[in-house]
Design an enzyme around this catalytic site. Structure first.
Site, PDB file in Angstrom:
ATOM      1  N   CYS A  93       0.584  -1.178   0.148  1.00 20.30           N
ATOM      2  CA  CYS A  93       0.107   0.137   0.167  1.00 20.30           C
ATOM      3  C   CYS A  93       0.939   1.083   0.072  1.00 20.30           C
ATOM      4  O   CYS A  93       0.461   2.508  -0.513  1.00 20.30           O
ATOM      5  CB  CYS A  93      -0.915  -0.167   1.027  1.00 20.30           C
ATOM      6  N   HIS A 387      -2.192   1.031   7.097  1.00 16.77           N
ATOM      7  CA  HIS A 387      -2.575   0.881   5.876  1.00 16.77           C
ATOM      8  C   HIS A 387      -2.400   2.361   5.444  1.00 16.77           C
ATOM      9  O   HIS A 387      -2.843   3.312   5.946  1.00 16.77           O
ATOM     10  CB  HIS A 387      -3.952   0.482   5.578  1.00 16.77           C
ATOM     11  N   ASN A 409      -7.916   4.639  -2.449  1.00 18.98           N
ATOM     12  CA  ASN A 409      -7.433   3.466  -1.717  1.00 18.98           C
ATOM     13  C   ASN A 409      -6.957   2.662  -3.073  1.00 18.98           C
ATOM     14  O   ASN A 409      -6.950   2.995  -4.226  1.00 18.98           O
ATOM     15  CB  ASN A 409      -8.547   2.865  -1.389  1.00 18.98           C
TER      16      ASN A 409
END
Length: 468
Positions: A93, A387, A409
């Site tokens: 991520c 994250h 995202n």
């Protein structure tokens, strides 16, 4: 008779074991009776047990009044939308968010261009560099005993997918970047666990060999030669699973509809980096974090918490949330997205792509409360940065205070709000941790504080976990 004797002895042994356990804080028979009596006093327990045991806790705890309300998708300040990426079954991520910020910066200056950078390409170099970091760390600590905490750190975590924006800042200027269609994803880049496990095993084996060489007082040149050969084996394993890293390619930039803009041009990854990013990233940004356990307006750092041995430990300035919000708003007003990270698993309605403190009511189900504050959650490893996502928008009220935030995202365009998550301002304050922002949006007070010598922390600190 013999069977009865054996049974008696077994029962006696069991009672002796229970008795021994209860002397020093074990569960005694009286304690167990008190616990069970407490449960019998609650007539709703049986009904709840029947319901919870066969259903999802989240489905039962979901606040349907909140879920029934439509999500407001209007934002007073929003940056340009770009294609949504998907990290799939990997912990990259941090890389997706970092590269999304870089391509956004380029497209902001070139409005007709649409581009996505290859995560697979940079991930190859990340894994090789982390392998070298582990092996060199083992050499550096070779005279320490095998059970020394730092030695154990290297063997426990030889390699991983996670990281922070500092990894992008170290790797991209060193190895360059390439477009995603020049070096596409592989099965392993999308699902990293098996290759990571095998490479970790090999690194541990190599680490023991290097420790043996240090113990035998072999020369630094001999040890370095052995390490180079070891890294050659790791390179091969990476090449077999991630593909050979691109060295030269021909590329034509494309518009928003995928049509070429101008004639194709030959690039190397480094020349492409120079064209789309230009200057080095180091020195252009500051990383800030909200850690209410520690003093604000001070910097903190952890040794070996970096992606490359010759790179930079990630250093952050600890700030109150209101100061972090000001930095984020200033950047968004200027059209600049930011790397940011969160404890995204907390109170997120993943299907709706909505993070709010009242999404779920777990307390009512279990007849309790979950009352720790942010500092207490960090202290007890209950919460931390897990994250990374790209901060893209904020909605302000009439007084200029944030009402909600929006992040891009890396879970694919089918997740959440078409690839985005929306988070309320109060959720943001509780579960947002890191922000990387260009220095030009920071005040002189913040810049001066960031430039002070950092307090060195241990690598096992609850907040020094890589974003995944």
């Amino acid at each position: 008779m013999k069977k009865n004797l054996i049974l008696t002895l077994c029962l006696a042994g069991g009672l002796m074991t229970v008795s021994a356990q209860t002397k020093n804080g074990g569960i005694s028979q009286q304690m167990l009776q008190d616990i069970q009596k407490e449960q019998l006093s609650k007539p709703t327990n049986k009904a709840l047990l029947n319901a919870i045991s066969g259903l999802s806790i989240d489905d039962l705890a979901k606040n349907y009044q909140t879920a029934a309300r439509p999500i407001d998708n209007n934002f007073s300040i929003e940056t340009r939308k770009q294609s949504i990426t998907n990290q799939r079954s990997s912990g990259r991520c941090w890389m997706f968010s970092g590269l999304n910020v870089l391509r956004s910066n380029y497209m902001q200056q070139h409005d007709s261009v649409s581009i996505e950078f290859s995560q697979a390409y940079l991930f190859f170099w990340d894994q090789l560099e982390k392998s070298n970091l582990m092996l060199q760390g083992v050499i550096d600590t070779g005279k320490k005993p095998i059970d020394d905490p730092l030695v154990q750190f290297f063997f426990h975590h030889p390699i991983n997918d996670g990281g922070t924006f500092c990894g992008v800042a170290d790797l991209a200027p060193k190895y360059g970047i390439v477009p995603s269609d020049v070096q596409p994803e592989t099965f392993t880049s999308n699902s990293t666990s098996r290759a990571r496990s095998l490479i970790s095993s090999k690194l541990r084996e190599f680490g023991l060999e290097l420790r043996d060489m240090v113990a035998k007082k072999q020369s630094a040149a001999a040890i370095n030669k052995a390490k180079t050969k070891m890294l050659s084996q790791i390179y091969r394993m990476l090449e077999m699973t991630l593909g050979s890293p691109v060295q030269k390619f021909t590329y034509s930039f494309k518009d928003k509809n995928g049509k070429p803009l101008g004639e194709p041009k030959e690039y190397t990854p480094l020349s492409f980096y120079q064209e789309v990013v230009g200057a080095p990233l180091k020195g252009s940004f500051i990383m800030v974090m909200n850690d209410p356990r520690r003093e604000y307006f001070k910097t903190y750092e952890v040794e070996y918490d970096r992606h490359t041995y010759d790179g930079t430990n990630w250093k952050y300035l600890n700030l109150p949330m209101e100061e972090i919000e000001k930095l984020a708003i200033a950047s968004l007003k200027d059209g600049r997205k930011m790397y940011s990270s969160y404890d995204v698993g907390k109170l997120l309605d993943r299907k709706r792509g909505y993070a709010a403190l009242d999404n779920f009511d777990y307390g009512s189900i279990f007849d309790t409360t979950f009352g720790m504050n942010k500092a207490q959650r960090i202290y007890t490893f209950d919460s931390g940065s897990t994250h990374a996502m790209t901060l893209t928008a904020v909605d302000l009220d009439a007084q200029g205070n944030p009402v909600k935030w929006k992040v891009e995202n890396s879970w694919g365009a089918d997740s959440g709000q078409r690839g985005y998550l929306i988070m309320t301002a109060d959720w943001f304050r509780e579960y947002m941790f890191r922000l990387v922002v260009n220095k030009k949006y920071a005040s002189e007070t913040i810049l001066k504080a960031f430039d002070t010598a950092p307090v060195m922390l241990t690598y096992d600190d609850p907040l020094f976990l890589p974003d995944e």
